[in-house]
Design a protein around this motif. Structure first.
Motif, mmCIF file in Angstrom:
data_model
loop_
_atom_site.group_PDB
_atom_site.id
_atom_site.type_symbol
_atom_site.label_atom_id
_atom_site.label_comp_id
_atom_site.label_asym_id
_atom_site.label_seq_id
_atom_site.Cartn_x
_atom_site.Cartn_y
_atom_site.Cartn_z
ATOM 1 N N ILE A 47 0.796 -1.234 0.000
ATOM 2 C CA ILE A 47 0.000 0.000 0.000
ATOM 3 C C ILE A 47 0.825 1.278 0.000
ATOM 4 O O ILE A 47 0.262 2.372 -0.014
ATOM 5 C CB ILE A 47 -0.988 0.026 1.184
ATOM 6 N N GLY A 48 2.157 1.147 0.026
ATOM 7 C CA GLY A 48 2.998 2.335 -0.082
ATOM 8 C C GLY A 48 3.108 3.167 1.174
ATOM 9 O O GLY A 48 3.518 4.333 1.105
ATOM 10 N N ARG A 49 2.788 2.585 2.325
ATOM 11 C CA ARG A 49 2.883 3.320 3.576
ATOM 12 C C ARG A 49 3.539 2.448 4.636
ATOM 13 O O ARG A 49 3.459 1.219 4.603
ATOM 14 C CB ARG A 49 1.500 3.775 4.051
ATOM 15 N N SER A 50 4.182 3.080 5.612
ATOM 16 C CA SER A 50 4.871 2.321 6.648
ATOM 17 C C SER A 50 3.902 1.907 7.751
ATOM 18 O O SER A 50 2.850 2.523 7.966
ATOM 19 C CB SER A 50 6.000 3.165 7.262
ATOM 20 N N VAL A 51 4.273 0.851 8.458
ATOM 21 C CA VAL A 51 3.493 0.410 9.608
ATOM 22 C C VAL A 51 3.470 1.507 10.667
ATOM 23 O O VAL A 51 2.440 1.722 11.330
ATOM 24 C CB VAL A 51 4.063 -0.902 10.178
ATOM 25 N N GLN A 52 4.589 2.205 10.835
ATOM 26 C CA GLN A 52 4.628 3.290 11.822
ATOM 27 C C GLN A 52 3.580 4.358 11.512
ATOM 28 O O GLN A 52 2.877 4.834 12.423
ATOM 29 C CB GLN A 52 6.026 3.924 11.866
ATOM 30 N N GLU A 53 3.453 4.727 10.237
ATOM 31 C CA GLU A 53 2.448 5.724 9.842
ATOM 32 C C GLU A 53 1.043 5.210 10.096
ATOM 33 O O GLU A 53 0.180 5.931 10.624
ATOM 34 C CB GLU A 53 2.602 6.057 8.355
ATOM 35 N N LEU A 54 0.786 3.974 9.700
ATOM 36 C CA LEU A 54 -0.546 3.399 9.869
ATOM 37 C C LEU A 54 -0.898 3.230 11.338
ATOM 38 O O LEU A 54 -2.051 3.461 11.745
ATOM 39 C CB LEU A 54 -0.630 2.059 9.147
ATOM 40 N N TYR A 55 0.067 2.816 12.139
ATOM 41 C CA TYR A 55 -0.179 2.685 13.573
ATOM 42 C C TYR A 55 -0.584 4.029 14.173
ATOM 43 O O TYR A 55 -1.570 4.116 14.927
ATOM 44 C CB TYR A 55 1.057 2.144 14.290
ATOM 45 N N ARG A 56 0.145 5.062 13.835
ATOM 46 C CA ARG A 56 -0.167 6.384 14.383
ATOM 47 C C ARG A 56 -1.563 6.839 13.947
ATOM 48 O O ARG A 56 -2.338 7.348 14.756
ATOM 49 C CB ARG A 56 0.895 7.389 13.927
ATOM 50 N N GLU A 57 -1.887 6.620 12.684
ATOM 51 C CA GLU A 57 -3.159 7.088 12.130
ATOM 52 C C GLU A 57 -4.344 6.269 12.619
ATOM 53 O O GLU A 57 -5.409 6.815 12.952
ATOM 54 C CB GLU A 57 -3.085 7.034 10.607
ATOM 55 N N ARG A 58 -4.182 4.938 12.648
ATOM 56 C CA ARG A 58 -5.314 4.053 12.933
ATOM 57 C C ARG A 58 -5.474 3.744 14.428
ATOM 58 O O ARG A 58 -6.585 3.445 14.880
ATOM 59 C CB ARG A 58 -5.152 2.729 12.174
ATOM 60 N N LEU A 59 -4.389 3.802 15.186
ATOM 61 C CA LEU A 59 -4.443 3.398 16.586
ATOM 62 C C LEU A 59 -4.023 4.500 17.561
ATOM 63 O O LEU A 59 -4.781 4.863 18.463
ATOM 64 C CB LEU A 59 -3.570 2.162 16.810
ATOM 65 N N ALA A 60 -2.808 5.002 17.403
ATOM 66 C CA ALA A 60 -2.263 5.925 18.401
ATOM 67 C C ALA A 60 -3.083 7.195 18.549
ATOM 68 O O ALA A 60 -3.429 7.600 19.665
ATOM 69 C CB ALA A 60 -0.812 6.265 18.066
ATOM 70 N N LEU A 61 -3.404 7.861 17.440
ATOM 71 C CA LEU A 61 -4.143 9.123 17.524
ATOM 72 C C LEU A 61 -5.597 8.932 17.947
ATOM 73 O O LEU A 61 -6.064 9.618 18.872
ATOM 74 C CB LEU A 61 -4.044 9.873 16.197
ATOM 75 N N PRO A 62 -6.353 8.015 17.329
ATOM 76 C CA PRO A 62 -7.759 7.870 17.733
ATOM 77 C C PRO A 62 -7.947 7.465 19.194
ATOM 78 O O PRO A 62 -8.912 7.877 19.836
ATOM 79 C CB PRO A 62 -8.291 6.782 16.788
ATOM 80 N N TYR A 63 -7.023 6.656 19.718
ATOM 81 C CA TYR A 63 -7.177 6.152 21.078
ATOM 82 C C TYR A 63 -6.254 6.850 22.079
ATOM 83 O O TYR A 63 -6.194 6.451 23.239
ATOM 84 C CB TYR A 63 -6.938 4.640 21.106
ATOM 85 N N HIS A 64 -5.543 7.862 21.625
ATOM 86 C CA HIS A 64 -4.650 8.634 22.498
ATOM 87 C C HIS A 64 -3.665 7.712 23.217
ATOM 88 O O HIS A 64 -3.480 7.794 24.433
ATOM 89 C CB HIS A 64 -5.454 9.464 23.500
ATOM 90 N N LEU A 65 -3.049 6.827 22.451
ATOM 91 C CA LEU A 65 -2.164 5.821 23.028
ATOM 92 C C LEU A 65 -0.787 6.406 23.320
ATOM 93 O O LEU A 65 -0.129 6.949 22.434
ATOM 94 C CB LEU A 65 -2.013 4.634 22.077
ATOM 95 N N ASP A 66 -0.363 6.249 24.560
ATOM 96 C CA ASP A 66 0.984 6.669 24.941
ATOM 97 C C ASP A 66 1.939 5.511 24.668
ATOM 98 O O ASP A 66 2.571 4.949 25.559
ATOM 99 C CB ASP A 66 1.000 7.052 26.412
ATOM 100 N N LEU A 67 1.998 5.141 23.413
ATOM 101 C CA LEU A 67 2.828 4.045 22.918
ATOM 102 C C LEU A 67 3.316 4.472 21.543
ATOM 103 O O LEU A 67 2.502 4.805 20.672
ATOM 104 C CB LEU A 67 2.018 2.756 22.833
ATOM 105 N N HIS A 68 4.619 4.470 21.336
ATOM 106 C CA HIS A 68 5.191 5.115 20.168
ATOM 107 C C HIS A 68 6.105 4.181 19.386
ATOM 108 O O HIS A 68 6.990 3.547 19.950
ATOM 109 C CB HIS A 68 5.986 6.357 20.597
ATOM 110 N N LEU A 69 5.869 4.104 18.075
ATOM 111 C CA LEU A 69 6.806 3.473 17.140
ATOM 112 C C LEU A 69 7.511 4.616 16.428
ATOM 113 O O LEU A 69 7.202 4.979 15.303
ATOM 114 C CB LEU A 69 6.043 2.582 16.150
ATOM 115 N N GLY A 70 8.455 5.199 17.116
ATOM 116 C CA GLY A 70 9.102 6.433 16.687
ATOM 117 C C GLY A 70 8.760 7.513 17.687
ATOM 118 O O GLY A 70 7.671 8.088 17.645
#
Length: 378
Positions: free
Chosen positions: A170-193
């Motif tokens: 899909i041309g995108r990194s897992v780090q980007e998708l994690y931030r967009e789909r999980l970290a931001l919507p759920y305010h997760l204090d868990l970082h891949l980067g």
């Protein structure tokens, strides 16, 4: 709240035993920095921390705990039909077909059956920190066993391998998708980067007490050395690795996650239940697929029995009081996080200091998780 026992934070009514057990863990190791967070059916019921310089939002190196975040991204893409578990990896990533790897499927990769646990001669720290560089090295490597014939923990590389499939698809990194789909919507204090502005909250990893790590431990076998990059020159020092800013900044999905117990517990709660009014991330069929055993027998790298589901570590093997479909992942310091669909528990324990035995083998996880399940089932 705080008290004279050194424990800070809160527990919901009925979870007082969990706080008492956490206090005993802290008393056993007074200078230990640790956090414990639990959600029950999406609701926070435990939020505790202890140790010098520690708070509920202190950020710790979580090592392999970040694998769980990457696997959730892959599970979502499978759920949405973007990825097919039984399609060969090389269909997306042609270079991967080198050295007889053309038939390896995404399912086999996630089940740690590919035999691609490292590379001859080992990786540099710069390579281990960068999923793209890892994938480039691994594409040309011959497997260390016949793919599909056995399984072994792809400790440093599984994130990069699956991340490259995602990037090619899909041309995108897992780090980007994690931030967009999980970290931001759920305010997760868990970082891949880890962003630079959050560095003041990071608490450097501390080594295990002198003599504790090697006491009674034989020299690891060859496959273990390869999987943990101990055959490199120099061998990887896990404390130094996590305490390197470049590693935290890039957030390699196998080994470079940084976060809090609260962040991990919230992520696993979101995977199986309602958090902040949102529907569970994983549909029942996806959950069933990713939480059934895919690799039985003995892990060639760790020696554990029936170690993996699909990507995730099988939790009921380590903690028999959990449901058969409990899933999650440990981290090298003794961190452990999981979701137990049967009880509705999402659990995370994080440590600042390495534990003898490492990973989910830290003995306090058995005590803490058992106390949590007793409280949850009252």
């Amino acid at each position: 709240m705080s008290s004279t026992d050194g424990v800070h934070g809160t527990v919901a009514a009925g979870f007082e035993e969990v706080r008492a057990e956490f206090a005993r863990v802290v008393a056993d190791e007074p200078s230990l920095g640790a956090q414990l967070a639990v959600r029950l059916h999406g609701r926070p019921v435990v939020d505790l921390w202890a140790g010098p310089e520690m708070h509920t939002d202190s950020l710790l190196a979580l090592y392999s705990s970040g694998k769980g975040a990457a696997y959730l991204v892959v599970a979502l893409l499978v759920q949405e039909g973007v990825l097919d578990l039984d399609r060969p990896v090389a269909d997306h990533w042609p270079e991967f077909a080198a050295e007889g790897k053309g038939r390896i499927t995404l399912r086999q990769l996630l089940a740690h059956q590919a035999g691609l646990i490292g590379v001859d001669g080992g990786f540099t720290t710069a390579e281990l920190a960068d999923d793209r560089l890892l994938a480039e090295r691994l594409a040309g490597q011959r497997p260390y066993w016949r793919p599909g014939s056995a399984y072994g923990y792809h400790a440093f590389v599984i994130g990069a391998l699956t991340a490259e499939v995602v990037r090619r698809a899909i041309g995108r990194s897992v780090q980007e998708l994690y931030r967009e789909r999980l970290a931001l919507p759920y305010h997760l204090d868990l970082h891949l980067g880890l962003p630079e502005e959050l560095e003041p909250r990071y608490r450097p990893v501390q080594p295990a007490p002198a003599g504790a790590e090697d006491s009674g431990n034989p020299t690891p076998p060859d496959l273990t050395r390869i999987a943990f990059n101990l055959h490199a020159t120099p061998p990887t020092d896990l404390v130094e690795f996590a305490n390197t800013r470049a590693v935290r900044a890039l957030g390699p999905t196998s080994s470079g996650s940084v976060g809090s117990a609260r962040g991990l517990a919230t992520m696993y709660a979101a995977a199986i239940g309602t958090v902040d009014g949102r529907s569970p991330l994983l549909a029942a069929a996806t959950l069933a697929e990713f939480t059934r055993p895919h690799a039985t027998g003995t892990d060639l790298v760790t020696g554990e029995r029936d170690h993996f589901l699909l990507g995730f570590e099988a939790q009921a093997v380590r903690y028999p009081f959990l449901g058969h479909d409990a899933f999650g992942h440990s981290g090298a310091t003794g961190a452990q996080s999981f979701a137990d669909p049967d009880s509705g528990v999402a659990y995370s324990y994080t440590r600042r200091r390495f534990a003898p035995g490492g990973g989910g083998g830290a003995r306090e996880n058995h005590r803490l998780a058992a106390a949590v399940l007793r409280a949850a089932r009252q």
